[in-house]
Enzyme design. Structure first.
Site, mmCIF file in Angstrom:
data_model
loop_
_atom_site.group_PDB
_atom_site.id
_atom_site.type_symbol
_atom_site.label_atom_id
_atom_site.label_comp_id
_atom_site.label_asym_id
_atom_site.label_seq_id
_atom_site.Cartn_x
_atom_site.Cartn_y
_atom_site.Cartn_z
ATOM 1 N N ARG A 296 -53.666 -62.311 -3.911
ATOM 2 C CA ARG A 296 -53.776 -63.496 -3.081
ATOM 3 C C ARG A 296 -52.473 -63.899 -2.402
ATOM 4 N NH1 ARG A 296 -57.746 -63.879 -5.814
ATOM 5 N NH2 ARG A 296 -56.359 -62.947 -7.300
ATOM 6 N N THR A 297 -51.426 -63.974 -3.190
ATOM 7 C CA THR A 297 -50.204 -64.533 -2.616
ATOM 8 C C THR A 297 -49.687 -63.620 -1.512
ATOM 9 O OG1 THR A 297 -49.744 -65.560 -4.720
ATOM 10 C CG2 THR A 297 -47.938 -65.484 -3.169
ATOM 11 N N LYS B 164 -34.140 -47.633 -7.886
ATOM 12 C CA LYS B 164 -32.860 -46.895 -7.955
ATOM 13 C C LYS B 164 -31.758 -47.782 -8.514
ATOM 14 C CE LYS B 164 -33.905 -44.454 -3.642
ATOM 15 N NZ LYS B 164 -33.518 -44.422 -2.221
ATOM 16 N N HIS C 213 -44.037 -71.467 -8.926
ATOM 17 C CA HIS C 213 -44.833 -70.791 -7.902
ATOM 18 C C HIS C 213 -45.117 -71.835 -6.818
ATOM 19 C CE1 HIS C 213 -47.585 -68.295 -5.896
ATOM 20 N NE2 HIS C 213 -48.351 -67.897 -6.887
HETATM 21 C C1 NCD Z 1 -51.142 -67.006 -10.042
HETATM 22 C C2 NCD Z 1 -49.781 -66.402 -10.327
HETATM 23 O O1 NCD Z 1 -49.477 -65.310 -9.833
HETATM 24 O O2 NCD Z 1 -49.035 -67.047 -11.033
HETATM 25 N N1 NCD Z 1 -51.862 -66.312 -9.073
HETATM 26 C C3 NCD Z 1 -51.699 -66.632 -7.764
HETATM 27 O O3 NCD Z 1 -50.641 -66.470 -7.204
HETATM 28 N N2 NCD Z 1 -52.744 -67.187 -7.144
HETATM 29 C C4 NCD Z 1 -51.940 -67.251 -11.245
HETATM 30 C C5 NCD Z 1 -52.186 -66.119 -12.185
HETATM 31 O O4 NCD Z 1 -51.756 -64.986 -11.965
HETATM 32 O O5 NCD Z 1 -52.851 -66.388 -13.180
#
Ligand code: NCD
Length: 303
Positions: free
Chosen positions: A51-52, A80, A129
């Site tokens: 997703r991200t 490397k 995040h």
């Molecule tokens: C989350 C993450 O990567 O922290 N996912 C995301 O970016 N939507 C949540 C997760 O991985 O559980």
């Protein structure tokens, strides 16, 4: 030049402006279709993501820009032994803005100090995040019209879940927020967070039973047990299905409660909940694109 490392890097007022822009993009996508013509986004992902990374790529593409990058540290020079500081100095010659995800806490921050272009923290270990938090806030604001005066339940892996840590730190700036932390004992929210809440006088409770608190919630933020951050497999297996949100539990909830989840989901929300009008997690993924579009425009100073 401005980076985004932490959800608090933007003031409440700046966030309002960003969310207004995201809502305008949602309503008038054509108006922004060439806003980033000639610009390049680099996605540097040292840790798995669907997703991200793809929502960043989609966001830049929908703005008319282009995308370069890597999705696996083994296919980059990190394999490397190159440092993130050196990598970002080089990427600064190739791109106009960079989204970076890293398993080490603070790595995007270290990169930003040597960077010639804006760096966005796309997740650093179990720490923060911020773009998921922007997504969560935009979803709540768009579907509920405000970000204050809510009882929010955060459920699941509150110890390792960086989305949880980021969202709590961002929500404490809005009045009337009350937190219910729902987790097994082993996955409780870290002490630095409860200490911060005590200091600010923000009400919170820690509970184990989801059913018990369900009727009080305005928002329920479900999370996946973060398998990759466990030290041993046995603990993960024991805790992974501790909570499963199903239609029977949804019956206990308010009629207008929203269910959020950063996704990916494993078993913690049964697929039967997906058709419930209160399930907002797929809409949330859509808002993730609008808010990243707004963020790219803002950091590139194109608005
Ligand atoms: C989350 C993450 O990567 O922290 N996912 C995301 O970016 N939507 C949540 C997760 O991985 O559980």
């Amino acid at each position: 030049m401005r980076h985004l490392m932490n959800p608090l890097d933007f003031s409440v007022c700046e966030l309002d402006t960003l969310f207004d822009l995201a809502n305008d993009i949602e309503r008038n996508p054509k108006k922004y279709a060439h806003a980033c013509d000639g610009k390049i986004l680099a996605t540097c992902f040292y840790e798995p993501s669907t997703r991200t990374r793809l929502s960043f790529e989609s966001a830049m593409t929908r703005l008319g820009g282009r995308v370069i990058g890597f999705a696996d540290q083994n296919s980059s020079s990190a394999a490397k032994g190159e440092s993130v500081s050196d990598t970002i100095r080089v990427i600064s010659c190739y791109a106009d803005i960079c989204a970076m995800r890293h398993p080490k806490e603070g790595a995007p921050m270290v990169a930003s100090e040597k960077s010639g272009i804006p760096v966005i923290n796309a997740g650093d270990g179990g720490h923060y995040h911020p773009t998921q938090t922007l997504t969560d806030l935009l979803t709540i604001r768009s579907l509920r019209g405000r970000l204050d005066h809510f009882t929010i339940g955060l459920c699941g892996d509150l110890k390792f879940g960086r989305t949880v840590h980021s969202l709590i730190s961002a929500l404490v700036r809005y009045p009337g927020i009350r937190f219910l932390f729902i987790s097994p004992d082993e996955l409780r929210v870290p002490d630095y967070i409860t200490e911060m809440l005590k200091e600010k006088g923000i009400p919170y409770e820690e509970v184990i039973s989801l059913e018990e608190v369900m009727p009080q919630l305005d928002l329920l933020y479900m999370t996946r047990v973060q398998k990759e951050r466990f030290f041993n497999e046995e603990d993960y297996v024991r805790l992974k299905d501790f909570y499963i949100l199903d239609p029977a539990k949804m019956e206990l909830a308010k009629e207008d409660m929203l269910v959020l989840h950063p996704l990916p989901r494993v078993n913690e929300i049964s697929v039967e909940v997906d058709d419930d009008p209160r399930a907002a997690y797929f809409k949330q993924a859509q808002y993730g694109v609008y808010v990243r579009m707004a963020l790219i425009l803002t950091l590139l100073e194109l608005v």
